[in-house]
Design a protein around this motif. Structure first.
Motif, PDB file in Angstrom:
ATOM      1  N   THR A 268      34.291  44.254  40.033  1.00 50.29           N
ATOM      2  CA  THR A 268      35.462  45.053  40.354  1.00 50.29           C
ATOM      3  C   THR A 268      35.383  45.519  41.812  1.00 50.29           C
ATOM      4  OG1 THR A 268      34.362  47.057  39.526  1.00 50.29           O
ATOM      5  CG2 THR A 268      35.776  45.844  37.985  1.00 50.29           C
ATOM      6  N   TYR A 269      36.551  45.820  42.379  1.00 48.06           N
ATOM      7  CA  TYR A 269      36.645  46.216  43.784  1.00 48.06           C
ATOM      8  C   TYR A 269      37.615  47.378  43.927  1.00 48.06           C
ATOM      9  CZ  TYR A 269      34.268  41.865  44.885  1.00 48.06           C
ATOM     10  OH  TYR A 269      33.343  40.863  44.953  1.00 48.06           O
ATOM     11  N   ASP A 270      37.403  48.195  44.963  1.00 47.91           N
ATOM     12  CA  ASP A 270      38.368  49.251  45.247  1.00 47.91           C
ATOM     13  C   ASP A 270      39.486  48.701  46.138  1.00 47.91           C
ATOM     14  OD1 ASP A 270      37.456  49.198  47.898  1.00 47.91           O
ATOM     15  OD2 ASP A 270      36.158  50.947  47.637  1.00 47.91           O
ATOM     16  N   ALA A 271      40.426  49.536  46.500  1.00 49.74           N
ATOM     17  CA  ALA A 271      41.589  49.083  47.252  1.00 49.74           C
ATOM     18  C   ALA A 271      41.232  48.555  48.630  1.00 49.74           C
ATOM     19  CB  ALA A 271      42.586  50.239  47.383  1.00 49.74           C
ATOM     20  N   ASN A 272      40.056  48.926  49.125  1.00 57.43           N
ATOM     21  CA  ASN A 272      39.623  48.458  50.449  1.00 57.43           C
ATOM     22  C   ASN A 272      38.769  47.200  50.382  1.00 57.43           C
ATOM     23  OD1 ASN A 272      40.827  50.662  51.845  1.00 57.43           O
ATOM     24  ND2 ASN A 272      39.120  51.968  51.164  1.00 57.43           N
ATOM     25  N   GLY A 273      38.621  46.650  49.167  1.00 55.98           N
ATOM     26  CA  GLY A 273      37.836  45.433  49.022  1.00 55.98           C
ATOM     27  C   GLY A 273      36.348  45.661  48.893  1.00 55.98           C
ATOM     28  N   ASN A 274      35.932  46.890  48.621  1.00 60.14           N
ATOM     29  CA  ASN A 274      34.517  47.185  48.438  1.00 60.14           C
ATOM     30  C   ASN A 274      34.124  46.980  46.982  1.00 60.14           C
ATOM     31  OD1 ASN A 274      34.121  48.156  51.175  1.00 60.14           O
ATOM     32  ND2 ASN A 274      35.298  49.968  50.549  1.00 60.14           N
ATOM     33  N   GLN A 275      33.057  46.234  46.750  1.00 60.98           N
ATOM     34  CA  GLN A 275      32.611  45.943  45.387  1.00 60.98           C
ATOM     35  C   GLN A 275      32.132  47.219  44.710  1.00 60.98           C
ATOM     36  OE1 GLN A 275      30.120  42.419  45.016  1.00 60.98           O
ATOM     37  NE2 GLN A 275      29.006  43.358  43.319  1.00 60.98           N
ATOM     38  N   THR A 276      32.631  47.458  43.497  1.00 58.26           N
ATOM     39  CA  THR A 276      32.306  48.701  42.787  1.00 58.26           C
ATOM     40  C   THR A 276      31.524  48.463  41.499  1.00 58.26           C
ATOM     41  OG1 THR A 276      34.478  48.632  41.707  1.00 58.26           O
ATOM     42  CG2 THR A 276      34.294  49.915  43.744  1.00 58.26           C
ATOM     43  N   SER A 277      31.067  47.239  41.276  1.00 58.07           N
ATOM     44  CA  SER A 277      30.279  46.955  40.079  1.00 58.07           C
ATOM     45  C   SER A 277      29.220  45.909  40.399  1.00 58.07           C
ATOM     46  CB  SER A 277      31.175  46.468  38.937  1.00 58.07           C
ATOM     47  OG  SER A 277      31.741  45.207  39.268  1.00 58.07           O
ATOM     48  N   THR A 278      28.278  45.782  39.510  1.00 58.08           N
ATOM     49  CA  THR A 278      27.233  44.766  39.642  1.00 58.08           C
ATOM     50  C   THR A 278      27.305  43.823  38.452  1.00 58.08           C
ATOM     51  OG1 THR A 278      25.644  46.228  38.548  1.00 58.08           O
ATOM     52  CG2 THR A 278      25.710  46.282  40.961  1.00 58.08           C
ATOM     53  N   SER A 279      26.429  42.834  38.438  1.00 54.48           N
ATOM     54  CA  SER A 279      26.473  41.832  37.378  1.00 54.48           C
ATOM     55  C   SER A 279      26.272  42.443  35.993  1.00 54.48           C
ATOM     56  CB  SER A 279      25.395  40.769  37.609  1.00 54.48           C
ATOM     57  OG  SER A 279      25.339  39.869  36.515  1.00 54.48           O
ATOM     58  N   ASN A 280      27.151  42.085  35.065  1.00 54.93           N
ATOM     59  CA  ASN A 280      26.925  42.388  33.650  1.00 54.93           C
ATOM     60  C   ASN A 280      26.981  41.096  32.833  1.00 54.93           C
ATOM     61  OD1 ASN A 280      29.638  41.804  33.612  1.00 54.93           O
ATOM     62  ND2 ASN A 280      30.291  43.728  32.654  1.00 54.93           N
ATOM     63  N   THR A 281      26.594  39.985  33.482  1.00 54.82           N
ATOM     64  CA  THR A 281      26.563  38.678  32.820  1.00 54.82           C
ATOM     65  C   THR A 281      25.244  38.520  32.091  1.00 54.82           C
ATOM     66  OG1 THR A 281      27.998  37.657  34.471  1.00 54.82           O
ATOM     67  CG2 THR A 281      26.601  36.180  33.186  1.00 54.82           C
ATOM     68  N   TYR A 282      25.328  38.327  30.769  1.00 58.28           N
ATOM     69  CA  TYR A 282      24.128  38.172  29.956  1.00 58.28           C
ATOM     70  C   TYR A 282      24.115  36.816  29.253  1.00 58.28           C
ATOM     71  CZ  TYR A 282      22.702  43.037  30.495  1.00 58.28           C
ATOM     72  OH  TYR A 282      22.275  44.227  31.015  1.00 58.28           O
ATOM     73  N   LEU A 283      22.954  36.203  29.246  1.00 56.57           N
ATOM     74  CA  LEU A 283      22.704  35.006  28.456  1.00 56.57           C
ATOM     75  C   LEU A 283      21.867  35.403  27.248  1.00 56.57           C
ATOM     76  CD1 LEU A 283      21.787  32.482  31.294  1.00 56.57           C
ATOM     77  CD2 LEU A 283      23.935  32.601  30.019  1.00 56.57           C
ATOM     78  N   THR A 284      22.210  34.844  26.096  1.00 52.98           N
ATOM     79  CA  THR A 284      21.521  35.166  24.854  1.00 52.98           C
ATOM     80  C   THR A 284      21.179  33.885  24.116  1.00 52.98           C
ATOM     81  OG1 THR A 284      22.768  37.239  24.668  1.00 52.98           O
ATOM     82  CG2 THR A 284      21.697  36.436  22.666  1.00 52.98           C
ATOM     83  N   SER A 285      19.972  33.808  23.573  1.00 52.19           N
ATOM     84  CA  SER A 285      19.599  32.677  22.712  1.00 52.19           C
ATOM     85  C   SER A 285      19.390  33.187  21.291  1.00 52.19           C
ATOM     86  CB  SER A 285      18.336  31.979  23.224  1.00 52.19           C
ATOM     87  OG  SER A 285      17.251  32.880  23.334  1.00 52.19           O
ATOM     88  N   VAL A 286      19.867  32.389  20.323  1.00 51.19           N
ATOM     89  CA  VAL A 286      19.848  32.768  18.911  1.00 51.19           C
ATOM     90  C   VAL A 286      19.207  31.638  18.111  1.00 51.19           C
ATOM     91  CG1 VAL A 286      21.269  33.406  16.916  1.00 51.19           C
ATOM     92  CG2 VAL A 286      21.963  34.109  19.218  1.00 51.19           C
ATOM     93  N   ASP A 287      18.305  31.997  17.218  1.00 56.67           N
ATOM     94  CA  ASP A 287      17.644  31.034  16.340  1.00 56.67           C
ATOM     95  C   ASP A 287      18.613  30.625  15.231  1.00 56.67           C
ATOM     96  OD1 ASP A 287      16.095  29.849  14.234  1.00 56.67           O
ATOM     97  OD2 ASP A 287      14.306  30.877  14.966  1.00 56.67           O
TER      98      ASP A 287
END
Length: 354
Positions: A268-287
């Motif tokens: 996500t970014y604010d109105a000035n183009g500054n990034q306001t979040s970090t990665s929340n991408t998760y990989l999961t392995s399931v048996d």
């Protein structure tokens, strides 16, 4: 990788350009109950702590909307991607152009075929199929059959999702519908919705994800040949792990004894183009045999992309003579800036099997 100082070690380079770092690892082991018709043979698994290599960064697809999923034809060295059709496109046989919202509601998809150098070498359009959460590719002769959801029905948000599974041969430049003669439809779980599919190309298996009763998400694993023949007896069925509740599910694939999923949202970014979040991408392995989460890790692959939304997983076999050397691919959709919103696609992979 591109534009890197190759005087560094491979592991150092990987850590610099978007692998999972020790500071951002998050492991979670959650036990789930699985119902299995037969045990899935044991196999190696991808180590999700392995830093990710870059394959393509921000390549163009046929449409300007974000990539939803992708899959590989490992025999003919092709990459297939799925996108919702953009607004304003007039397809052959149509008498009017539709908005992007109309395309989403109807479940109208564009499938792009690329070579392994990233060049577009074909496209076809699917009307009324679904959202494109996951697709599969089955090489055949000189071409390939695609597996997708079909018979789209809009949900409460007016986004169409498939209620059945489809198989059809890729035919460049064509437009098809669920009832087109080229399409074979399957209904492995009647009355289910949000159907999608993926292919395990190493073991020739098909994964079917679906929802029942409006809330219960499941994955079933089938022998591909048996599924094509209309025998819907799964090798295993697992309930979607609780750790995936409340997250934005973005795709899945399977190889051997393990199901792999990806979830997360864009920066996500604010109105000035500054990034306001970090990665929340998760990989999961399931048996597959127990339904237990084996590993869950935060991924920073493609960390420097602008926007960066995870979109799909797939298995690539770089050398068809050596299927044991497979890669787990993660795809991202991105855009250049807040004002340049045409989407591009990027791909990263893990190849450490343990």
């Amino acid at each position: 990788m591109k534009n890197e100082e190759w005087s560094l070690s491979r592991r150092q380079v990987l850590r610099r350009v978007g692998g999972v770092t020790a500071a951002t690892l998050l492991a979670s082991v959650t036990t789930q109950v699985a119902t299995a018709a037969a045990a899935v043979p044991s196999s190696k698994r991808f180590d999700l702590t392995d830093p990710s290599d870059e394959w393509f960064r921000e390549i163009l697809l046929s449409e300007t909307r974000i990539m939803q999923s992708f899959a590989f034809d490992n025999t003919h060295k092709h990459l297939y991607t799925a996108q919702l059709i953009q607004g304003g496109i007039l397809l052959p046989g149509e008498t009017q152009a539709y908005t992007a919202a109309d395309r989403s509601k109807n479940g109208d998809l564009c499938i792009t075929r690329l070579d392994w150098q990233g060049s577009i070498v074909g496209r076809m359009y699917l009307k009324g199929f679904g959202h494109g959460v996951s697709i599969g590719v089955e090489p055949s002769g000189s071409g390939a059959y695609l597996w997708t959801e079909t018979d789209s029905v809009p949900d409460s948000a007016n986004d169409g999702y498939g209620t059945k599974v489809a198989r059809f041969k890729f035919a460049n430049g064509t437009v098809i519908r669920p009832d087109s003669y080229q399409v074979t439809r399957f209904d492995p779980v009647p009355s289910s919705d949000h159907n999608s599919v993926a292919i395990d190309p190493v073991n020739n298996r098909l994964v079917h994800r679906y929802r029942t009763d409006g809330s219960s998400w499941k994955f079933s694993l089938y022998d591909l040949a048996s599924f094509k023949a209309g025998t819907f007896t799964p090798l295993a069925t697992v309930t979607q792990p609780a750790v995936l509740t409340g997250v934005t599910f973005q795709g899945y694939t399977s190889m051997g004894m393990y199901l792999y999923t990806v979830d997360g949202t864009a920066y996500t970014y604010d109105a000035n183009g500054n990034q306001t979040s970090t990665s929340n991408t998760y990989l999961t392995s399931v048996d597959w045999n127990t339904g237990a989460v084996y590993e869950r890790r935060l991924s920073e692959a493609g960390k420097s992309l602008f926007y960066r939304e995870p979109e799909g997983l797939a298995i690539q076999i770089p050398d068809s003579a050596n299927p044991g050397a497979a890669r787990l691919f993660l795809g991202f959709g991105s855009e250049a800036s807040l004002t340049d919103t045409d989407k591009k696609a990027s791909f990263y992979y893990k190849d450490l099997l343990v």
